[in-house]
Each structure stands twice: as structure tokens, then as C-alpha cells.
Enzyme design. Structure first.
Site, PDB file in Angstrom:
ATOM      1  CE  LYS A 113      -4.298  -1.676   2.048  1.00  0.00           C
ATOM      2  NZ  LYS A 113      -5.309  -1.462   3.094  1.00  0.00           N
ATOM      3  CE  LYS A 195      -7.494  -8.425  -1.394  1.00  0.00           C
ATOM      4  NZ  LYS A 195      -7.671  -8.189   0.043  1.00  0.00           N
ATOM      5  CE  LYS A 198     -14.554  -3.505   1.849  1.00  0.00           C
ATOM      6  NZ  LYS A 198     -14.121  -3.118   3.203  1.00  0.00           N
TER       7      LYS A 198
HETATM    8  P1  AMP Z   1     -11.266  -5.383   3.155  1.00  0.00           P
HETATM    9  O1  AMP Z   1     -11.991  -5.315   1.867  1.00  0.00           O
HETATM   10  O2  AMP Z   1      -9.800  -5.410   2.924  1.00  0.00           O
HETATM   11  O3  AMP Z   1     -11.725  -4.426   4.190  1.00  0.00           O
HETATM   12  O4  AMP Z   1     -11.569  -6.829   3.746  1.00  0.00           O
HETATM   13  C1  AMP Z   1     -12.693  -7.185   4.535  1.00  0.00           C
HETATM   14  C2  AMP Z   1     -12.696  -8.678   4.733  1.00  0.00           C
HETATM   15  O5  AMP Z   1     -12.911  -9.365   3.493  1.00  0.00           O
HETATM   16  C3  AMP Z   1     -11.365  -9.257   5.261  1.00  0.00           C
HETATM   17  O6  AMP Z   1     -11.611 -10.338   6.134  1.00  0.00           O
HETATM   18  C4  AMP Z   1     -10.669  -9.729   4.013  1.00  0.00           C
HETATM   19  O7  AMP Z   1      -9.741 -10.731   4.250  1.00  0.00           O
HETATM   20  C5  AMP Z   1     -11.827 -10.224   3.177  1.00  0.00           C
HETATM   21  N1  AMP Z   1     -11.517 -10.066   1.748  1.00  0.00           N
HETATM   22  C6  AMP Z   1     -11.247  -8.920   1.096  1.00  0.00           C
HETATM   23  N2  AMP Z   1     -11.039  -9.130  -0.215  1.00  0.00           N
HETATM   24  C7  AMP Z   1     -11.174 -10.465  -0.400  1.00  0.00           C
HETATM   25  C8  AMP Z   1     -11.075 -11.320  -1.546  1.00  0.00           C
HETATM   26  N3  AMP Z   1     -10.828 -10.858  -2.771  1.00  0.00           N
HETATM   27  N4  AMP Z   1     -11.274 -12.633  -1.365  1.00  0.00           N
HETATM   28  C9  AMP Z   1     -11.560 -13.125  -0.151  1.00  0.00           C
HETATM   29  N5  AMP Z   1     -11.673 -12.386   0.970  1.00  0.00           N
HETATM   30  C10 AMP Z   1     -11.482 -11.069   0.853  1.00  0.00           C
END
Ligand code: AMP
Ligand code: TRP
Length: 329
Positions: A113, A195, A198
Site C-alpha cells: 500500500k 485480488k 474494494k
Molecule cells: P477489506 O476489503 O480489505 O476491508 O476486507 C474485509 C474482509 O474481506 C477481510 O476479512 C478480508 O480478508 C476479506 N476479503 C477482502 N477481499 C477479499 C477477496 N478478494 N477474497 C476473499 N476475501 C477477501
């Protein structure tokens, strides 16, 4: 043996996609009967990158609605906003006085990041995993369900807890990551080597959990795949592998079972069509319940207040134990 305590956090930024849903939220909902559950909307983590204040406030409430719509049940779980419990910031400071620079510099997510942000990366982005450790350790958490991208951060929480206990005596419960098997890592539809995230731009990158059936169809049908036909998971063919992973996560089967299911498919098009139907049906109840909740924001606000009031005494007791152990109380 006392009941397991499950804690997890999610940032109120960007739109929640099926990676978040299958990788995190769905597991939280499914495990609600088996443990004490605490789910936290981590708005202080969101502030590690610049945010518009009104947007952040709004997204926090919307994410609460989404989690309730997804099946987080306030009679079984606690749902609250991180900044409503000031012990998160407080414990974070004490932990930051035990973590070493070397330990923090090994965090791969920070490296990724901060590189993108050059010299503009905030100090909070660097110390973010310490705040996350505080979230977890405040509540005597035993299990932390997260996607595999967060595993290193949970390991840090373990290391900090173990080192603290060894130095100051047994204060913390040492938590374990709980990584789901299917759907642990959903990749972008436009680029299956990255991956699903968001923050990634591009309308066909992700399927949002509140997307309309038309939007889901467009994103899935335009998913990038190679020119082959055989429906098999294979690291050399990340596109079809990702579609199989999404199918497996949505239907709750293994990748092998997903391959077997499509053994007679005539090509990737068949897989995509079926995946559209499954995603539309899987997400439909969530979309409908979300619409009901958005009509009543006052109730959701009150629920979040109750959640914070319920967890605060646990957090307070932990911080006082930490302060006493360190000689600050
Ligand atoms: P974040 O979007 O980084 O705030 O992630 C929120 C939750 O979703 C966390 O537990 C991440 O590990 C999970 N997560 C985020 N992106 C993915 C993805 N592409 N595949 C699986 N889990 C995800
Ligand atoms: N850092 C996590 C993410 O971006 C969110 C998070 C914050 C979290 N605190 C947590 C996850 C505590 C689990 C436990 O996904």
C-alpha cells in the site's frame, strides 16, 4: 473450557463485494451459534488513508445495514463501531510500545500500500496492524475469521500477545486465525491475477453484494478467461479457476466438486451463465433486507450504540489489566 470468542472487523470503505462476502461475512453469519461473536466496523482503520468525513459516516451506517441484512443477528452477536469504544485507541498505544520496528516492517500489506502512495503514506497506515491487534486482544478473542490477506496481521496479534504475556505476565488470550477453505481468495473478474478489491477501479472488476441482477450478469459474462474450454482449476488458467472458486464459495462445495459439476459443460460460457443465476439468487435476500433497513436508519444507529455499550466493559477491563501490568496504573 469457556466458549470461544470470535472477533472480526471490516472497513466501512468502498462497496462490499463477493470476495468480502464469501471470504468474511458469510463465515461470520454461519458461525454465530457456535461462539460469542463480536463484529466491528473499523472506521479508525479506514482513516489510515484520506476519507471524506461525510462519506465515511454514511458508509459506516450503510455497512452496518449490510451486515444486518446479510444475517448478523444482534441477539447472537455484538455489532459496533470501533471509534465508539475508545479503548481501541488506548490499547493500540500500549501495544505500539511493545512492537518492534523490524516486526512492523515485515508487514507485506503495508509495503504494497505504501509503495503506491510514495511519500504520502500516513504513519497510521504503518501502525495499522497494531490497532488491529488491539481490536482482537481487547475482547479475549480466541478466533479471528479473516481472508488469507489478513493472516499476517493476525499472526502479529499473536506475537504481540505472546511477547506481552512473557514480559508482563498472563494478560492476553492468544488468538488464532480462522481462514475459510472455499472462497479464501476471490480474484478480480477483469484480471484474475489480482485480488478482488474494494478500491480497484473498473466496473467489471467485482460483483458488489448489492448489485442488481443486470449488473451481476454484465460483470460475470465479461469475466476474463483464456481461450481453452476444459473446466478445471489450474494455476496456469486463473480466469476459469476463479470462476470455479466463486461457484464453490457460493454453493458451499469444494473446488473438486465444482469441477465435477461442470464436467459436461460445453465451455466457459456455460459456467458463466450458471454462475450468474447462482449469484443473483444467493444475493437476492440480502438485497431485499437491505432495502428494508435503509428505510429505518434510526433503529440501526440505536443498535450500534447498544453494541458498543455491551462490549465496552470487556475492553475496559483488558486495558486496565495492561496498564497495571506495565506500571501505568
Ligand atoms: P477489506 O476489503 O480489505 O476491508 O476486507 C474485509 C474482509 O474481506 C477481510 O476479512 C478480508 O480478508 C476479506 N476479503 C477482502 N477481499 C477479499 C477477496 N478478494 N477474497 C476473499 N476475501 C477477501
Ligand atoms: N484489517 C482488516 C481488513 O482490512 C480489518 C480489521 C481490522 C480486522 N481489525 C480487525 C479483521 C480485527 C479482523 C480482526 O480487512
Amino acid at each position: 473450557m469457556s466458549r470461544p470468542v470470535v472477533f472480526s472487523g471490516i472497513q466501512p470503505t468502498g462497496s462490499i463485494h463477493i470476495g468480502n462476502y464469501f471470504g468474511a461475512i458469510k463465515q461470520w453469519v454461519a458461525g454465530q451459534d457456535d461462539a460469542e461473536n463480536i463484529f466491528c466496523l473499523v472506521n479508525m482503520h479506514a482513516l489510515t488513508v484520506p476519507q471524506d468525513p461525510d462519506v465515511l459516516r454514511d458508509q459506516t451506517l450503510k455497512l452496518a445495514m449490510l451486515l444486518l441484512a446479510a444475517g448478523i443477528d444482534q441477539t447472537k452477536s455484538r455489532l459496533f463501531v470501533q471509534s465508539h469504544v475508545r479503548e481501541h485507541g488506548e490499547l493500540s498505544w500500549y501495544l505500539s510500545c511493545t512492537a518492534s520496528m523490524g516486526q512492523m516492517q515485515r508487514m507485506t500489506q503495508y509495503k504494497e500500500k505504501s509503495e503506491a502512495q510514495r511519500g504520502e503514506a500516513r504513519v497510521g497506515l504503518f501502525t495499522y496492524p497494531i490497532l488491529m491487534a488491539a481490536d482482537i486482544l481487547l475482547y479475549r478473542t480466541t478466533h479471528v475469521p479473516v481472508g488469507d490477506d489478513q493472516k499476517q496481521h493476525v499472526e502479529l496479534a499473536r506475537d504481540l500477545a505472546q511477547r506481552f504475556n512473557a514480559t508482563y505476565g498472563d494478560v492476553f488470550v492468544v488468538p488464532e486465525p480462522a481462514i475459510p477453505k472455499a472462497g479464501a481468495r476471490i480474484m478480480g473478474l477483469d484480471d484474475p491475477t489480482k485480488k478482488m478489491s474494494k478500491s480497484a477501479a473498473g466496473s467489471y472488476h467485482a460483483v458488489g453484494v448489492l448489485d442488481s441482477p443486470e449488473q451481476i450478469k454484465k460483470a460475470v459474462m465479461s469475466a476474463q478467461t483464456d481461450s481453452g474450454r476444459e473446466v478445471r482449476a489450474d494455476p496456469a488458467r486463473p480466469g476459469i479457476t476463479n470462476l470455479l472458486a466463486i461457484y464453490a464459495a457460493a454453493t458451499g462445495v469444494t473446488i473438486e466438486a465444482a469441477e465435477a459439476h461442470f464436467a459436461n459443460a460445453r465451455g466457459y460460457g456455460d459456467v458463466k451463465k450458471e454462475l450468474v443465476e447462482i449469484l443473483v439468487e444467493t444475493l437476492r435476500p440480502l438485497r431485499e433486507r437491505y432495502a428494508e433497513l435503509s428505510a429505518d436508519p434510526a433503529t440501526v444507529t440505536e443498535l450500534l450504540k447498544q453494541g458498543a455499550d455491551a462490549v465496552r466493559p470487556i475492553a475496559r477491563a483488558t486495558v486496565d489489566n495492561v496498564k497495571r501490568a506495565m506500571g501505568a496504573l
